[in-house]
Design a protein around this motif. Structure first.
Motif, mmCIF file in Angstrom:
data_model
loop_
_atom_site.group_PDB
_atom_site.id
_atom_site.type_symbol
_atom_site.label_atom_id
_atom_site.label_comp_id
_atom_site.label_asym_id
_atom_site.label_seq_id
_atom_site.Cartn_x
_atom_site.Cartn_y
_atom_site.Cartn_z
ATOM 1 N N PHE A 59 0.854 -1.190 0.000
ATOM 2 C CA PHE A 59 0.000 0.000 0.000
ATOM 3 C C PHE A 59 0.890 1.240 0.000
ATOM 4 N N GLY A 60 0.504 2.221 -0.776
ATOM 5 C CA GLY A 60 1.128 3.530 -0.702
ATOM 6 C C GLY A 60 2.555 3.617 -1.221
ATOM 7 N N VAL A 61 2.927 2.733 -2.142
ATOM 8 C CA VAL A 61 4.277 2.769 -2.704
ATOM 9 C C VAL A 61 4.174 3.123 -4.182
ATOM 10 N N HIS A 62 4.849 4.181 -4.562
ATOM 11 C CA HIS A 62 4.796 4.639 -5.947
ATOM 12 C C HIS A 62 5.415 3.583 -6.867
ATOM 13 N N GLY A 63 4.793 3.376 -8.022
ATOM 14 C CA GLY A 63 5.257 2.385 -8.991
ATOM 15 C C GLY A 63 6.691 2.590 -9.439
ATOM 16 N N ASP A 64 7.139 3.837 -9.521
ATOM 17 C CA ASP A 64 8.517 4.100 -9.932
ATOM 18 C C ASP A 64 9.517 3.531 -8.927
ATOM 19 N N LEU A 65 9.180 3.588 -7.632
ATOM 20 C CA LEU A 65 10.062 2.999 -6.617
ATOM 21 C C LEU A 65 10.129 1.485 -6.795
ATOM 22 N N ILE A 66 8.983 0.899 -7.000
ATOM 23 C CA ILE A 66 8.910 -0.555 -7.168
ATOM 24 C C ILE A 66 9.746 -0.983 -8.375
ATOM 25 N N ASN A 67 9.631 -0.251 -9.476
ATOM 26 C CA ASN A 67 10.359 -0.597 -10.695
ATOM 27 C C ASN A 67 11.870 -0.455 -10.547
ATOM 28 N N LEU A 68 12.328 0.462 -9.715
ATOM 29 C CA LEU A 68 13.763 0.694 -9.545
ATOM 30 C C LEU A 68 14.416 -0.230 -8.518
ATOM 31 N N ALA A 69 13.631 -0.760 -7.620
ATOM 32 C CA ALA A 69 14.190 -1.562 -6.525
ATOM 33 C C ALA A 69 14.743 -2.894 -7.029
ATOM 34 N N ARG A 70 15.820 -3.331 -6.411
ATOM 35 C CA ARG A 70 16.405 -4.637 -6.722
ATOM 36 C C ARG A 70 15.407 -5.744 -6.426
ATOM 37 N N GLU A 71 14.690 -5.581 -5.324
ATOM 38 C CA GLU A 71 13.605 -6.491 -4.972
ATOM 39 C C GLU A 71 12.674 -5.769 -4.018
ATOM 40 N N ARG A 72 11.483 -6.319 -3.878
ATOM 41 C CA ARG A 72 10.509 -5.740 -2.953
ATOM 42 C C ARG A 72 9.981 -6.833 -2.047
ATOM 43 N N LEU A 73 10.077 -6.567 -0.765
ATOM 44 C CA LEU A 73 9.531 -7.450 0.248
ATOM 45 C C LEU A 73 8.341 -6.746 0.887
ATOM 46 N N LEU A 74 7.289 -7.503 1.175
ATOM 47 C CA LEU A 74 6.089 -6.937 1.782
ATOM 48 C C LEU A 74 5.984 -7.390 3.234
ATOM 49 N N PHE A 75 5.781 -6.434 4.131
ATOM 50 C CA PHE A 75 5.624 -6.779 5.539
ATOM 51 C C PHE A 75 4.545 -7.834 5.732
ATOM 52 N N GLU A 76 3.436 -7.692 4.993
ATOM 53 C CA GLU A 76 2.307 -8.603 5.155
ATOM 54 C C GLU A 76 2.643 -10.048 4.802
ATOM 55 N N SER A 77 3.681 -10.248 4.002
ATOM 56 C CA SER A 77 4.067 -11.597 3.582
ATOM 57 C C SER A 77 4.822 -12.355 4.658
ATOM 58 N N PHE A 78 5.189 -11.674 5.739
ATOM 59 C CA PHE A 78 5.985 -12.290 6.793
ATOM 60 C C PHE A 78 5.314 -12.014 8.147
ATOM 61 N N PRO A 79 4.277 -12.811 8.470
ATOM 62 C CA PRO A 79 3.507 -12.548 9.708
ATOM 63 C C PRO A 79 4.360 -12.574 10.976
ATOM 64 N N GLU A 80 5.505 -13.238 10.930
ATOM 65 C CA GLU A 80 6.355 -13.310 12.120
ATOM 66 C C GLU A 80 6.957 -11.955 12.498
ATOM 67 N N ILE A 81 6.915 -10.967 11.601
ATOM 68 C CA ILE A 81 7.458 -9.648 11.939
ATOM 69 C C ILE A 81 6.373 -8.642 12.312
ATOM 70 N N LEU A 82 5.136 -9.102 12.270
ATOM 71 C CA LEU A 82 4.011 -8.231 12.647
ATOM 72 C C LEU A 82 3.618 -8.507 14.088
ATOM 73 N N ARG A 83 3.053 -7.486 14.707
ATOM 74 C CA ARG A 83 2.579 -7.686 16.079
ATOM 75 C C ARG A 83 1.119 -7.312 16.162
#
Length: 159
Positions: free
Chosen positions: A135-159
């Motif tokens: 949510f709330g990430v501009h497409g240009d940032l996503i396209n430039l990043a080496r990779e993108r990790l999503l907090f939601e994909s790793f429930p062990e890091i959420l509280r």
């Protein structure tokens, strides 16, 4: 160039906005996750703006203190007209600085203003990844990043 360290740069304003309804992150668990994921130490720097008229509320003071006690660097910048102008400039500076030193920079923000810094770092051989909410990430940032990790994909890091 071999990466010597992972540097996680956190825009607290982005995290606060994007986390609503999506689960709050545990900053120390995220740092440990990044260390394991990229197999090297993870320095963490969090950036936020402070309204000079209201100061820092007690809960935030405690949060910053806890982070500092855990080895996280806290960078606070005075807000101007309700906006955190210096925060974005500081983050952009740190992106370039750490990427140029051969570190993997992991960025938690969504603002398009960071595109020039990521482009400069990448053009000079630096590596920038994103760790954000879906949510709330501009497409240009996503396209430039080496990779993108999503907090939601790793429930062990959420509280």
């Amino acid at each position: 160039m071999a990466q010597t360290e992972t540097i996680w740069l956190v825009d607290v304003g982005y995290i606060t906005r994007a986390s609503r309804g999506r689960g709050k992150i545990d900053y120390l668990k995220v740092r440990a996750f990044l260390e394991k994921r990229f197999d090297n130490p993870c320095g963490t720097i969090i950036f936020n703006g402070v309204d000079k008229h209201y100061g820092i509320d007690h809960g935030l003071k405690q949060f910053y203190h806890t982070m500092e006690q855990s080895g996280v660097v806290v960078k606070l910048y005075e807000m101007e007209g309700g906006a955190q102008k210096q925060v974005d400039v500081a983050i952009a500076s740190y992106i370039v600085y750490y990427a140029m030193k051969g570190n993997l920079v992991v960025l938690s923000t969504g603002d398009r203003d960071f595109v020039p810094a990521i482009q400069l770092a990448s053009n000079q051989g630096g590596a920038v990844a994103l760790m954000t909410y879906d949510f709330g990430v501009h497409g240009d940032l996503i396209n430039l990043a080496r990779e993108r990790l999503l907090f939601e994909s790793f429930p062990e890091i959420l509280r």
